[in-house]
Design an enzyme around this catalytic site. Structure first.
Site, PDB file in Angstrom:
ATOM      1  N   ASP A 193       0.840  -1.189   0.000  1.00  0.00           N
ATOM      2  CA  ASP A 193       0.000   0.000   0.000  1.00  0.00           C
ATOM      3  C   ASP A 193       0.884   1.251   0.000  1.00  0.00           C
ATOM      4  OD1 ASP A 193      -2.357   1.797   0.810  1.00  0.00           O
ATOM      5  OD2 ASP A 193      -3.288  -0.183   0.885  1.00  0.00           O
TER       6      ASP A 193
ATOM      7  N   HIS B  90      -3.621   5.927   3.602  1.00  0.00           N
ATOM      8  CA  HIS B  90      -4.410   4.754   3.234  1.00  0.00           C
ATOM      9  C   HIS B  90      -3.818   3.474   3.809  1.00  0.00           C
ATOM     10  CE1 HIS B  90      -5.975   1.752   0.258  1.00  0.00           C
ATOM     11  NE2 HIS B  90      -7.018   2.546   0.181  1.00  0.00           N
TER      12      HIS B  90
ATOM     13  N   SER C 197     -11.054  -1.090  -0.847  1.00  0.00           N
ATOM     14  CA  SER C 197      -9.794  -1.106  -0.099  1.00  0.00           C
ATOM     15  C   SER C 197     -10.006  -1.501   1.343  1.00  0.00           C
ATOM     16  CB  SER C 197      -9.132   0.279  -0.129  1.00  0.00           C
ATOM     17  OG  SER C 197      -8.392   0.482  -1.289  1.00  0.00           O
TER      18      SER C 197
END
Length: 627
Positions: free
Chosen positions: A200, A258, A445
């Site tokens: 990520d 994220h 996600s």
């Protein structure tokens, strides 16, 4: 609730609330308010993704370019000449376009860089001429992928461990209709000893994550995306921020953090006195930075990171001392996953090395077929679509026959409590002291790491680690059906159902009984909480669902009630032990209805066990607890 217009540092145990969108444009919220455009802007809208400067070429075994860099360079020059691009005026620093070898990939290919960016038509022409070389086995654009769930609007909610905010915010872990039933699984499995690689944006320092983080690696080789001075890969896996202040690159946008949020879903610490919980709270996360500025990362870098995370060797990088049994990819790109592509080759290698690869289906806003995206449309993966708080389909998720199962991804149908709440960092650009916080986000996600965490729970209690295909099959077969009356349209395929941690752990610990033989199985209750209805209950006639409720000393009158749905469910309650027909302390058996009620004026402190029993089969029933 604290003032939702303010932000607080972690010391105040507050959470930054956000809404993540896969936005092609601004989205209207309730009351006509417009949510601002975020870095969830599509790849098609991003200037950096409109220009192609990197390509991947795999030469056939034994061919001269596969052995000799000079022969490979000759092959590139010839392809440029055939395409007519080499003669393009003033395209490169020396006035003519050049292509050079950057590095080898773990899959045996080479990454090629042109001296100037090419538009889509030019890039496709160059690839076509590369593929025309008989020594070339594969040629393609080194495409950009992006994460699939981001933060938008601001606010805050107080956060304390294990009770008020775990119960209030983390429906995705404990909710019966839309959650993964993690609380039932935690009584038997916590993920101890399992490594989950999270590929990520990297992670930030966070007191609710640090204890479960291994030293990862930064695999980004493009300095524009990495913000480093060189193209070297470096240890650490830390997230310096994905913000961008250059409108010519991908638009002005803040950092998403994220990777921190995704890592929190997998293995955020639980019972440590701060914050919220993760699906597999004793698992270890191997943070891999593959997405940089704007949340973008190159296919070839992600492919190498997949191989390395699984224990494979990558040129120029020390071997991974902590190979991952599970790899999470909460990212997506709008291109088909070809059988001989670098991404598919890397996934096949990782699966061969014993790693389960879990991927997000991707966000389209229009229920697009997952076959059109990578890695959601790749083979040998667990592709995860997103559902909301009630187990319904999230409006943004991709769908299709390639989806294996679904998991909570959040939605905006209800309110901010419909998001997925986990660790975050409160800074618009790079990390800042005291920035550790929490956020509500949504997207596929967020759905994928729920499945990765459940896979870690299963592996932690399996007698021997399950091979990837067997683990895949167990997760799919133990998924529970979408709750009644939720109906997923037939053209919106969402896989086998919603991933169920309780059922998956039970499946590996409680193998099927032999026909005709006595079969004593442990009864593991699902915890319920005050004023948190458990919706979507279903069972067959004569079977019971078991729940537990912790009552502190001094609690006032306790009310237990069922209602809604179809069929006929009875209610049994007992203090200290699970009830039976003969031993229940309290029962409600109204014939032909699900409207059952038990009231206890002076409940004893300790554990009450609650059974919802099928007088006939029932579905869509709600259990409500109030005290």
């Amino acid at each position: 609730m604290s003032d939702p217009t303010k932000r607080f540092p972690l010391a105040c145990l507050a959470a930054a609330v956000g809404l993540s969108l896969s936005a092609h444009a601004a989205v209207a919220a309730e009351g006509g308010t417009m949510l601002p455009r975020t870095q969830a802007a599509s790849l098609q809208d991003a200037g950096i993704a409109q220009r192609h400067q990197r390509f991947v070429v795999r030469y056939r075994d034994g061919a001269a370019p596969a052995r000799d860099p000079r022969a490979a360079q000759d092959s590139l020059d010839a392809a440029l000449a055939r395409s007519g691009l080499a003669a393009a005026p003033a395209t490169g620093p020396a006035g003519a376009l050049r292509a050079s070898l950057l590095r080898h990939t773990a899959g045996g290919a080479v990454v090629v860089r042109t001296s100037s960016p090419l538009d889509r038509v030019q890039a496709e022409r160059f690839v076509e001429q590369l593929a025309a070389d008989p020594t070339v086995e594969y040629a393609g654009i080194d495409r950009l992928l992006a994460h699939a769930g981001l933060v938008a609007t601001d606010g805050s909610v107080s956060a304390t461990p294990d009770d008020p905010d775990f119960v209030e915010l983390q429906w995705h872990l404990h909710g019966y209709a839309g959650g993964v039933h993690a609380t039932g699984a935690w009584q038997r499995a916590t993920g101890d000893g399992v490594v989950v690689a999270v590929l990520d944006t990297g992670v930030t320092a966070h007191p609710d994550l640090d204890a479960n983080m291994l030293e990862g690696y930064d695999f980004i080789t493009d300095p524009v995306l990495s913000r480093r001075d060189s193209a070297d890969r470096v240890p650490g896996g830390l997230d310096p921020g994905t913000w961008n202040d250059d409108p010519d690159v991908c638009g002005i946008m803040p950092s998403s953090w994220h990777g921190t949020h995704v890592a929190g879903t997998v293995a955020q610490a639980t019972g440590n006195g701060i914050g919220l919980a993760g699906v597999a709270p004793d698992a270890k996360v191997l943070p891999m930075r593959v997405l940089g500025r704007c949340g973008f990362g190159y296919d070839s870098d992600i492919a190498d990171a997949i191989v390395w995370a699984s224990g494979g060797s990558v040129e120029g990088v020390p071997d991974n001392p902590d190979p991952a049994e599970v790899i999470n990819l909460s990212l997506s790109g709008w291109y088909t996953c070809e059988a001989d592509s670098p991404m598919q080759t890397a996934i096949d290698t990782a699966v061969g090395n014993g790693s389960l690869v879990v991927v997000a289906a991707g966000n389209s806003n229009w229920y697009q077929d997952v076959a059109a995206v990578t890695p959601g449309g790749c083979a040998n993966v667990v592709t995860v679509a997103a559902t909301g708080r009630e187990g319904d389909i999230s409006y943004y998720t991709n769908v299709g026959a390639g989806v294996d199962l679904s998991a909570p991804g959040g939605d905006i149908v209800y309110d901010q409590f419909s998001y997925i709440w986990q660790a975050w960092h409160d800074s618009p650009e790079g990390p800042v002291p005291g920035g550790a916080s929490y956020a509500g986000m949504m997207g596929t996600s967020m759905a994928a790491p729920h499945v990765a965490g459940v896979a870690a729970l299963v592996q932690s209690v399996a007698e021997t680690p399950l091979p990837p295909q067997q683990l895949h099959d167990l997760l799919v077969s133990s998924a529970r059906p979408f709750p009644w009356p939720i109906q997923i349209p037939r053209d919106r395929l969402m896989g086998a159902g919603i991933v169920d941690a309780h059922a998956a752990v039970s499946a590996v610990l409680d193998p099927p009984c032999d026909p005709g033989e006595p079969c004593d199985r442990p009864l593991v209750p699902m915890p319920v909480y005050n004023r948190q209805p458990m919706a979507g209950l279903a069972s067959r006639a004569g079977e019971a669902l078991l729940f537990s409720l912790e009552i502190p000393a001094g609690t006032g009158p306790l009310s237990l009630a069922t209602h809604g749905g179809i069929g006929d469910a009875d209610l049994r309650v007992r203090h200290g032990e699970p009830p039976t027909l003969d031993t229940a302390d309290f029962r409600s058996r109204r014939r032909g209805t699900n409207a059952e009620t038990v009231r206890i004026m002076r409940p004893q402190p300790g554990t009450y066990y609650i059974q919802v029993v099928g007088a006939r089969s029932f579905d869509g029933v709600i259990l409500d607890v109030r005290h």
